[in-house]
Design a protein around this motif. Sequence first.
Motif, mmCIF file in Angstrom:
data_model
loop_
_atom_site.group_PDB
_atom_site.id
_atom_site.type_symbol
_atom_site.label_atom_id
_atom_site.label_comp_id
_atom_site.label_asym_id
_atom_site.label_seq_id
_atom_site.Cartn_x
_atom_site.Cartn_y
_atom_site.Cartn_z
ATOM 1 N N ARG A 125 50.490 38.805 28.230
ATOM 2 C CA ARG A 125 49.394 39.317 29.057
ATOM 3 C C ARG A 125 48.258 39.857 28.195
ATOM 4 N NH1 ARG A 125 53.130 42.346 33.523
ATOM 5 N NH2 ARG A 125 53.533 40.525 34.814
ATOM 6 N N LYS A 154 46.435 37.034 26.579
ATOM 7 C CA LYS A 154 45.620 36.336 27.577
ATOM 8 C C LYS A 154 44.336 37.110 27.848
ATOM 9 C CE LYS A 154 45.780 34.407 32.229
ATOM 10 N NZ LYS A 154 46.581 34.257 33.449
ATOM 11 N N LYS A 155 44.451 38.430 28.013
ATOM 12 C CA LYS A 155 43.262 39.250 28.252
ATOM 13 C C LYS A 155 42.321 39.208 27.053
ATOM 14 C CE LYS A 155 44.979 42.498 31.654
ATOM 15 N NZ LYS A 155 44.054 42.254 32.732
ATOM 16 N N GLU A 156 42.877 39.272 25.839
ATOM 17 C CA GLU A 156 42.044 39.197 24.634
ATOM 18 C C GLU A 156 41.352 37.846 24.541
ATOM 19 O OE1 GLU A 156 44.706 40.126 21.433
ATOM 20 O OE2 GLU A 156 44.726 42.267 21.904
ATOM 21 N N GLN A 184 40.578 35.869 27.048
ATOM 22 C CA GLN A 184 39.548 35.820 28.081
ATOM 23 C C GLN A 184 38.310 36.585 27.630
ATOM 24 O OE1 GLN A 184 41.740 37.385 31.411
ATOM 25 N NE2 GLN A 184 42.342 35.359 32.140
ATOM 26 N N LYS A 215 35.037 47.073 25.124
ATOM 27 C CA LYS A 215 36.328 46.563 24.649
ATOM 28 C C LYS A 215 36.907 47.499 23.581
ATOM 29 C CE LYS A 215 38.596 42.398 22.825
ATOM 30 N NZ LYS A 215 39.777 43.068 22.473
ATOM 31 N N LEU A 251 45.973 47.594 33.511
ATOM 32 C CA LEU A 251 45.710 46.419 32.678
ATOM 33 C C LEU A 251 46.297 45.145 33.270
ATOM 34 C CD1 LEU A 251 46.114 47.556 28.984
ATOM 35 C CD2 LEU A 251 44.033 47.109 30.249
ATOM 36 N N ASN A 252 47.443 45.274 33.909
ATOM 37 C CA ASN A 252 48.120 44.089 34.417
ATOM 38 C C ASN A 252 47.997 43.953 35.936
ATOM 39 O OD1 ASN A 252 49.007 43.383 31.813
ATOM 40 N ND2 ASN A 252 50.645 44.866 31.965
#
Length: 184
Positions: A84, A87-89, A91, A117, A143-144
């Motif tokens: 996760r 994936k966020k990083e 994106q 960020k 965050l999730n």
Amino acid sequence: MRKPLVKPGSADGKKWERLYIKYWKMLYAVALRSLMNGNDAADAVQTTFEKVSQNLDKINEEDERRTFNYLLSILKNLITDKYRMEKKEQQALTKLQSVKSPSDEATEDVEKRVFEKLRLEEIIKFVRQMDEIQATVFLLHYLNDIPIQELSEMTGKTNEQLYEILRSVRNKIKKHIREEEKKP
């Protein structure tokens, strides 16, 4: 603050060592299949056993299946969190890379996103130093995007308890930010 790891030679230290010797290879194989990188797999297993050292009282060595499932659930949660976060990083990186020949206004927007960020990373680092349940609930919810009801089922806490945990963490973060802003 995190509890220290168990002391070698103590009863807890010996229990931890028995668990490590018995289960590390199986956990490493699972982590390696999931992460497809030996270093990442080793890090995940190490972190799993660090968490185990803080929760030895929850483990009954006689019930091997339950013990393995408990260790496996810790490992799988760590792997999921890693996916996760990556994936966020990714994106965020994609968003930053998609800006082409920015004007002054777009440059300010990019700078603002980068600053946000960095601020988010600082907040995450601060939150991870908190009590494990506070950090877990906050990071999973914010965050999730895990809903309170699902967190309630995962943690065994009531919705009210979870809202109180989130309120407490938010207040700690606000206080931390105010203290950081006062620094020269």
